[in-house]
Scaffold this active site. Structure first.
Site, PDB file in Angstrom:
ATOM      1  N   ARG A   1      -3.168  -3.506  14.976  1.00 35.13           N
ATOM      2  CA  ARG A   1      -3.731  -4.104  13.756  1.00 35.13           C
ATOM      3  C   ARG A   1      -2.616  -4.853  13.046  1.00 35.13           C
ATOM      4  NH1 ARG A   1      -4.897   0.094   9.949  1.00 35.13           N
ATOM      5  NH2 ARG A   1      -3.114  -0.770   8.882  1.00 35.13           N
TER       6      ARG A   1
ATOM      7  N   GLU B   1       3.104  -6.363   8.540  1.00 34.69           N
ATOM      8  CA  GLU B   1       3.614  -5.714   9.758  1.00 34.69           C
ATOM      9  C   GLU B   1       2.495  -5.712  10.793  1.00 34.69           C
ATOM     10  OE1 GLU B   1       4.007  -1.499   9.982  1.00 34.69           O
ATOM     11  OE2 GLU B   1       2.247  -1.115   8.766  1.00 34.69           O
TER      12      GLU B   1
ATOM     13  N   ASN C   1       0.816  -2.979  13.524  1.00 33.73           N
ATOM     14  CA  ASN C   1       0.786  -1.572  13.926  1.00 33.73           C
ATOM     15  C   ASN C   1       0.358  -1.496  15.380  1.00 33.73           C
ATOM     16  OD1 ASN C   1       0.952  -0.254  11.064  1.00 33.73           O
ATOM     17  ND2 ASN C   1      -0.597  -1.863  10.913  1.00 33.73           N
TER      18      ASN C   1
ATOM     19  N   SER D   1      -5.422   2.761  12.285  1.00 34.27           N
ATOM     20  CA  SER D   1      -6.653   3.476  11.948  1.00 34.27           C
ATOM     21  C   SER D   1      -7.587   2.691  11.031  1.00 34.27           C
ATOM     22  CB  SER D   1      -6.316   4.843  11.366  1.00 34.27           C
ATOM     23  OG  SER D   1      -5.450   4.699  10.283  1.00 34.27           O
TER      24      SER D   1
ATOM     25  N   LYS E   1       9.842  -2.048  13.000  1.00 28.26           N
ATOM     26  CA  LYS E   1      10.186  -3.054  11.992  1.00 28.26           C
ATOM     27  C   LYS E   1      11.421  -3.852  12.411  1.00 28.26           C
ATOM     28  CE  LYS E   1       7.350  -1.043   8.517  1.00 28.26           C
ATOM     29  NZ  LYS E   1       6.645  -0.053   9.341  1.00 28.26           N
TER      30      LYS E   1
ATOM     31  N   LYS F   1      13.046  -1.773   4.168  1.00 25.98           N
ATOM     32  CA  LYS F   1      12.167  -0.986   5.045  1.00 25.98           C
ATOM     33  C   LYS F   1      12.940  -0.213   6.114  1.00 25.98           C
ATOM     34  CE  LYS F   1       8.108  -3.978   4.802  1.00 25.98           C
ATOM     35  NZ  LYS F   1       6.962  -4.437   5.608  1.00 25.98           N
TER      36      LYS F   1
ATOM     37  N   GLU G   1       6.610   4.605   9.820  1.00 24.94           N
ATOM     38  CA  GLU G   1       5.226   4.151   9.715  1.00 24.94           C
ATOM     39  C   GLU G   1       4.460   5.082   8.784  1.00 24.94           C
ATOM     40  OE1 GLU G   1       4.232   1.421  11.285  1.00 24.94           O
ATOM     41  OE2 GLU G   1       6.196   1.201  12.224  1.00 24.94           O
ATOM     42  N   GLY G   2       3.299   4.632   8.366  1.00 25.42           N
ATOM     43  CA  GLY G   2       2.389   5.535   7.674  1.00 25.42           C
ATOM     44  C   GLY G   2       2.390   5.418   6.158  1.00 25.42           C
TER      45      GLY G   2
ATOM     46  N   ARG H   1      -7.990  -3.444   2.735  1.00 27.43           N
ATOM     47  CA  ARG H   1      -7.590  -2.302   1.905  1.00 27.43           C
ATOM     48  C   ARG H   1      -7.081  -2.835   0.579  1.00 27.43           C
ATOM     49  NH1 ARG H   1      -3.096   0.242   5.417  1.00 27.43           N
ATOM     50  NH2 ARG H   1      -2.794  -1.977   5.773  1.00 27.43           N
TER      51      ARG H   1
HETATM   52  P1  ADP Z   1       3.997   1.227   6.950  1.00 29.72           P
HETATM   53  O1  ADP Z   1       4.374   1.236   8.377  1.00 29.72           O
HETATM   54  O2  ADP Z   1       4.530   2.372   6.178  1.00 29.72           O
HETATM   55  O3  ADP Z   1       2.527   0.988   6.749  1.00 29.72           O
HETATM   56  P2  ADP Z   1       4.333  -1.431   5.808  1.00 29.72           P
HETATM   57  O4  ADP Z   1       5.312  -2.439   6.241  1.00 29.72           O
HETATM   58  O5  ADP Z   1       2.911  -1.709   6.141  1.00 29.72           O
HETATM   59  O6  ADP Z   1       4.807  -0.021   6.369  1.00 29.72           O
HETATM   60  O7  ADP Z   1       4.463  -1.222   4.253  1.00 29.72           O
HETATM   61  C1  ADP Z   1       3.679  -0.309   3.543  1.00 29.72           C
HETATM   62  C2  ADP Z   1       3.056  -0.981   2.331  1.00 29.72           C
HETATM   63  O8  ADP Z   1       4.073  -1.531   1.486  1.00 29.72           O
HETATM   64  C3  ADP Z   1       2.145  -2.129   2.678  1.00 29.72           C
HETATM   65  O9  ADP Z   1       0.828  -1.682   2.941  1.00 29.72           O
HETATM   66  C4  ADP Z   1       2.228  -2.993   1.431  1.00 29.72           C
HETATM   67  O10 ADP Z   1       1.353  -2.492   0.435  1.00 29.72           O
HETATM   68  C5  ADP Z   1       3.660  -2.780   0.965  1.00 29.72           C
HETATM   69  N1  ADP Z   1       4.542  -3.833   1.484  1.00 29.72           N
HETATM   70  C6  ADP Z   1       5.171  -3.826   2.679  1.00 29.72           C
HETATM   71  N2  ADP Z   1       5.881  -4.950   2.863  1.00 29.72           N
HETATM   72  C7  ADP Z   1       5.707  -5.689   1.755  1.00 29.72           C
HETATM   73  C8  ADP Z   1       6.182  -6.965   1.340  1.00 29.72           C
HETATM   74  N3  ADP Z   1       6.997  -7.693   2.110  1.00 29.72           N
HETATM   75  N4  ADP Z   1       5.781  -7.429   0.131  1.00 29.72           N
HETATM   76  C9  ADP Z   1       4.963  -6.693  -0.663  1.00 29.72           C
HETATM   77  N5  ADP Z   1       4.486  -5.481  -0.327  1.00 29.72           N
HETATM   78  C10 ADP Z   1       4.852  -4.979   0.865  1.00 29.72           C
HETATM   79 MG    MG Z   2       1.447  -0.690   6.984  1.00 30.88          MG
END
Ligand code: ADP
Ligand code: MG
Length: 432
Positions: A83, A102, A104, A109, A263, A322, A326-327, A408
């Site tokens: 996803r 990102e 996944n 899910s 990442k 970051k 994940e999660g 979401r």
């Molecule tokens: P995870 O693997 O924990 O889901 P993500 O990269 O999806 O990691 O980051 C988790 C959440 O943080 C995202 O769902 C988003 O709400 C926020 N986020 C992540 N990267 C960014 C970004 N570059 N700018 C703004 N919000 C972000």
């Molecule tokens: Mg995410």
């Protein structure tokens, strides 16, 4: 025993149709890309070299990857379910742009539950006297698309009596989401079993041809809904994971594909020339993929990393820090980003993180409905995910599709966190 409804927005959220279509149009490209990375041992080795020195979890996954390659892959059919998540960034001129958060590549899910949200939001709109608007909501059924991928992999595995195994969590908080996909498989006369790593450790075995057996039943496909965070593993679970990876069964994903979703890999992809090397001859796909990238920066030791670390410390609001996790709930923002980066800026520890430009979407008002929480209107932002599914047999792609979407939405006071983390809720796009 407590069952809650999954949290959702009262109203669907407006999504620009141009960006929605762009996200769908690039999904097959992302499928190709993830699959190409998973087959490129040198790229993974080179990209993750600095990370695995400091991140034990990524290092352990990587060691299994190498061990399986050294033994020779028993698996010949590959199934990817991913996803790709995006936000709509508001540039200086105000026009929103699709920017990938990102991708996944393991246990992505909510494809099941979100197959039901269109009906929920359609009903709400009708209650509000908006039946014309209700009829504009797009149908969406990722659970079917994902099940078709699993079905294809099961068929190519080629044993009528073999089962599909969902590798599930110790504490199953999201079982209904998984059941939507499971039901699609039973409807196609494919048997599904649900097992945990500990069950595999206790009852899993391989025969001489590395066929995987659970309790005497042959397993054709292993669909992971677990195994993506360090907390999912103890010594026995690592052994179980190794057993699964060595087997002939189709793993969704195999460990190389899981690594392709880190990442650190995402950050390396944004370097000029990397996409071209990974997808030679796919000029248009490369352009479509690159158009969705936000600024991503390596914190590897050296001048490049020093410079960007200093920049982020000076202007933390511009970035997200970051780790390789994940999660949801792991990223660092603002003052916290600054403090952590100041502490680790001169230590190799910083290479376990990447830096990313912070995406700034335009907020909109909505109600977030969550069990046991007061009802209040909030300023919200949304994240759009597109499900991708592909199947490869040997070198040949036999399926490559976009399988539906997930929207979401969360209140703006939360910088981070998904639905499972208790922050975001399920939504439906209303295209404008
Ligand atoms: P995870 O693997 O924990 O889901 P993500 O990269 O999806 O990691 O980051 C988790 C959440 O943080 C995202 O769902 C988003 O709400 C926020 N986020 C992540 N990267 C960014 C970004 N570059 N700018 C703004 N919000 C972000
Ligand atoms: Mg995410």
């Amino acid at each position: 025993q407590v069952v809650n409804y999954a949290p959702f927005t009262l109203l669907p959220s407006a999504v620009p149709s141009v960006l929605f279509e762009q996200a769908y149009a690039v999904q097959q490209d992302f499928n190709l890309l993830v699959d190409a990375i998973s087959q490129n041992k040198e790229f993974l080795e080179h990209t993750l070299a600095s990370t695995i020195k400091v991140d034990d979890f990524t290092a352990r996954l990587f060691r299994i990857h190498m061990q399986v390659l050294e033994e020779g892959l028993a698996q010949s059919v590959f199934l990817g379910i991913n996803r790709s998540d995006y936000m709509f960034d508001c540039g200086v001129d105000g026009a929103p742009a699709l920017k990938q958060i990102e991708i996944n590549t393991i246990a992505a899910s909510f494809g099941g539950l979100t197959s039901r949200t269109v009906a929920v939001h359609g009903r709400v709109l009708k209650v509000l006297g908006k039946s014309k608007e209700a009829s504009c909501l797009l149908p969406n059924n990722p659970s079917k698309g994902l099940a078709l991928g699993i079905t294809k992999a099961w068929e190519l595995y080629g044993s009528q009596s073999a089962v599909v195994m969902f590798l599930v969590e110790e504490v199953q908080r999201n079982i209904f989401d998984q059941r939507c996909i499971e039901n699609e498989l039973w409807n196609r006369n494919i048997r599904v079993i649900r097992k945990r790593f500990r069950d595999v450790f206790e009852k899993g075995s391989l025969d001489d041809a590395k066929r995987l057996y659970m309790d005497g039943q042959e397993v054709a496909v292993v669909y992971y809904r677990e195994g993506y965070v360090p907390g999912n593993y103890n010594q026995q679970n690592w052994e179980a994971r190794l057993l699964l990876e060595r087997s002939r069964a189709v793993k969704c994903p195999d460990i190389a594909t899981q690594l392709a979703g880190t990442k650190k890999v995402q950050q390396e992809l944004s370097r000029p020339g990397t996409l071209e090397t990974l997808l030679p001859g796919h000029t248009e796909a490369v352009a479509r993929i690159r158009a969705t990238f936000a600024g991503l920066y390596s914190l590897d030791m050296g001048e490049e990393g020093d410079k960007i670390a200093a920049k982020a410390i000076a202007d933390p609001e511009r970035f997200v820090l970051k780790p390789q996790r994940e999660g949801g709930g792991n990223n660092l923002y603002g003052e916290e980003l600054k403090q952590v980066l100041e502490k680790i800026r001169d230590s190799p520890e910083r290479t376990s993180y990447i830096l990313m430009d912070k995406i700034k979407p335009q907020p909109a008002m909505n109600y977030l409905l969550r069990a046991h929480s007061p009802l209040q209107v909030s300023e919200c932002i949304s994240e759009l995910g597109i499900f991708g599914v592909y199947v490869r047999q040997g070198k040949e792609m036999v399926m490559n599709k976009a399988a539906g979407h997930l929207l979401r939405t969360k209140a703006i006071e939360h910088a981070d966190g998904g639905v499972a983390a208790g922050v975001a809720v399920l939504d439906t796009p209303y295209l404008v």
